[in-house]
Structures are given as C-alpha cells and as structure tokens.
Write an enzyme that holds these catalytic residues in place. Structure first.
Site, PDB file in Angstrom:
ATOM      1  N   SER A  15      21.691 -34.942  19.473  1.00 29.23           N
ATOM      2  CA  SER A  15      20.872 -33.920  20.137  1.00 29.23           C
ATOM      3  C   SER A  15      19.574 -33.554  19.428  1.00 29.23           C
ATOM      4  O   SER A  15      18.820 -32.715  19.907  1.00 29.23           O
ATOM      5  CB  SER A  15      21.704 -32.646  20.357  1.00 29.23           C
ATOM      6  OG  SER A  15      22.112 -32.083  19.131  1.00 29.23           O
ATOM      7  N   LYS A  68      23.431 -23.005  19.992  1.00 28.05           N
ATOM      8  CA  LYS A  68      22.139 -23.443  19.461  1.00 28.05           C
ATOM      9  C   LYS A  68      21.061 -22.397  19.729  1.00 28.05           C
ATOM     10  O   LYS A  68      20.169 -22.184  18.899  1.00 28.05           O
ATOM     11  CB  LYS A  68      21.765 -24.797  20.064  1.00 28.05           C
ATOM     12  CG  LYS A  68      22.699 -25.918  19.622  1.00 28.05           C
ATOM     13  CD  LYS A  68      22.302 -27.258  20.198  1.00 28.05           C
ATOM     14  CE  LYS A  68      23.233 -28.345  19.668  1.00 28.05           C
ATOM     15  NZ  LYS A  68      22.872 -29.692  20.147  1.00 28.05           N
TER      16      LYS A  68
END
Length: 344
Positions: A241, A286
C-alpha cells in the site's frame, strides 16, 4: 471469634473468583489480533540517516513538507484483558487471527509474502513515476526460472532488445511476442549483456499449468535506461500500500516545484506500472495515524472512499484518487486554491 472467622471466610470466598478471573484474563490468549494505527513515514524525509527515497544519477529538486505513507499495526498474542482494553479504546479493531495469519501457513511465510508485496510496490512505484515523467526505460530479465526453457540462455540483468524481431519497450511486449506460439518453437532474441548486443535463441517450453501454451521462463522488468538509480530505504514494512506515496515522492524530487505546496499530506494506495491506484485494507487506522502525525490532507484510493468517509477523523480532508496523474492533479488543485475530488 467465630464471627471474625466467618468474615474472613466470606472475604476469601469473594476474592477467589476475582483472583481466578485475574489469572485467567492475564494468562489466556484470545484467537484475535488487534488492528490499529501504525507508524507513518515522510517519503520526502529521512529514516536512520538515510533518505526514504534516495536518488542518484539525476538532479534532485528541493522539497519541503510531508508526503507520508501510512501503515496498520498488528498486535498479536493478546490476553483477554488486553483485547478488551484495545477494543474499548475505539482506535483499534479486533479481527480473527486466522484472517491475518492463516493457521495452515507458517508465520514466517506470511511475513515473507508481505515483504515481497512491499518490494513489488517499490518497483511499481518507481516505474509509474518514471512513466509519468517520460523518463526512458528498458526491459531487463529480473528472474530466470531454474527449470525454465531459458535457463541456459538468458541471465538475470540481460537487457531484452527484441523478441522474434519485435522491439521490446515494456514487459508486456515480451509476453505478447511469444503469445500464440506453440511449445517447441525456437524464438530469436536480441539481448544486451555487459554492454554488448548479441542474438540468442530459446526453444519455448510448455507451460506447467497448460501444456498447449508456450512460455519463455523469465520474469522481465522495466528499469531506468539512463544513470538514474532509485533506492527505497524503509525496512520491516510489509504489504503493497505504499506504492502511491513512493511514486509521488519520486515525482516531487525529480520535477520542479512542490507537489504538496509545503503542506502535510498523507495517503495510501497500491500502484501498478501504468499508474493505476488500487484499494488497500485498514483505511480507518491509516487515517487515524495520519491525523495523529499532523496531516490535514489524505489521499484515498477511489475504491476505499465509501469506507473512508464513514470514519474520517476530525480535521482531515479526504481527496479521492484513482491514478497517479489524478493524484498529481488533485495536489495541484489544492495548491492553486481549487476544489479537488473528494470522497464526500
């Protein structure tokens, strides 16, 4: 005296369950792991004295501010008290351990797979940025299968110039050149090894999963054609990611101006060599990590927008991106005071 004894017995009887609960709660682990905000890293900055994205062989434009990649922390081996405490905190989520560490897959294998994904994200990020900037690239042999048709002909690092007379500019060109050929076909190739061109031939083999189709037995990769060298210096990170933020850091360092306008931007998203941004897991954690670190703008893969807007931390603006180009454009819009695509 008897009354005192009865009080002691009553007190002991009341304390025993508490003590038992304490021992059990501390000693017994639960079949869950806790997911939560992980560390963030400024891809424009340094870690342990090294540039996160280090560039050699090209002029590097000054940068400031942040382009932070974000991660998810995984806490394993939780006892009952720890699991309950993290769940009650509200910043963590409990998921079955088998979803993160499948019981039939060794932990070491899971870690290696995550590290391989991270390495691939670095390679894709570099290539996506170079393609965006129109930097010249070439195709090299990354891996030669130990039992493949090309094992005694090609070597790791060989540059593939042409296959069956067709020039090679991308990894897909190599696949297309042999696609449709029958197993046993001899394929001429022009390669460059140690600076010298030479013509070689490879007899195509039958694919192990489909004997009617031919394969070459190499994994090609696109790399910079000039002196440019890029190194990513983050260790002990897994998963794919970070790709988007690595690409943006490269573009920022190799082009005039500042993509982030000197601001604190964070984000996440996978990326492929063509610059397509893909979804990731743990978006809510996140975003928390980014906001805690000071970010005000967060780049969200378009496919994660529905989930992200339901759990957006206060003070964090979500910007929707689906390609590397759209991410660069969105940051340019923000710097110019124009509205950027939003998840809202």
């Amino acid at each position: 005296m008897g009354r005192v004894n009865r009080r002691i017995i009553t007190l002991i009887a009341a304390l025993v369950p508490v003590l038992v609960l304490g021992v059990v709660g501390s000693a017994v682990t639960v079949p869950f792991v806790a997911l939560g905000p992980g560390p963030t890293f400024n891809t424009l900055g340094e870690v342990d004295g090294k540039q996160v994205v280090a560039i050699q062989g090209a002029a590097v434009d000054p940068t400031s501010g942040h382009l932070n990649m974000t991660t998810v922390s995984v806490r394993d081996g939780l006892n009952i008290f720890e699991a309950f405490g993290l769940w009650a905190d509200g910043r963590y989520g409990l998921v079955p351990r088998a979803e993160v560490y499948p019981p039939d897959v060794p932990r070491e294998q899971v870690d290696k797979s995550n590290q391989a994904d991270f390495k691939e994200s670095e390679d894709n990020a570099e290539l996506a940025a170079l393609n965006f900037l129109k930097y010249p690239t070439k195709v090299q042999v990354r891996v030669v299968a130990a039992d493949g048709p090309a094992k005694s002909v090609l070597q790791q690092g060989d540059e593939l110039v042409s296959v069956t007379g067709k020039p090679v500019a991308t990894s897909k060109d190599v696949v297309d050149a042999v696609q449709g050929a029958a197993p046993g076909t001899t394929v001429p190739m022009v390669i460059r090894r140690a600076g010298a061109e030479q013509t070689v031939e490879v007899k195509l083999g039958a694919r192990p999963d489909d004997s009617s189709k031919a394969y070459l037995g190499v994994t090609p990769q696109e790399v910079p054609a000039g002196p440019l060298q890029v190194d990513f210096n983050l260790a002990d990170i897994g998963g794919p990611s970070a790709g988007l933020m690595f690409s943006l850091a490269l573009i920022d360092k190799l082009s005039p101006g500042e993509l982030n306008g000197g601001r604190f931007v964070a984000g996440t998203g996978t990326i492929d060599p063509q610059g397509k941004v893909g979804p990731i897991g743990g978006i809510q954690y996140k975003m928390i990590a980014a906001r805690d670190a000071g970010a005000e703008t967060f780049l969200v893969p378009a496919d994660n927008c529905n989930e992200a807007r339901q759990r957006t931390p206060d003070g964090l603006t979500l910007v929707k991106v689906d390609t590397l180009s759209s991410a660069v454009q969105a940051l340019g819009d923000i710097n110019a005071g124009r509205p950027a695509p939003s998840c809202g």
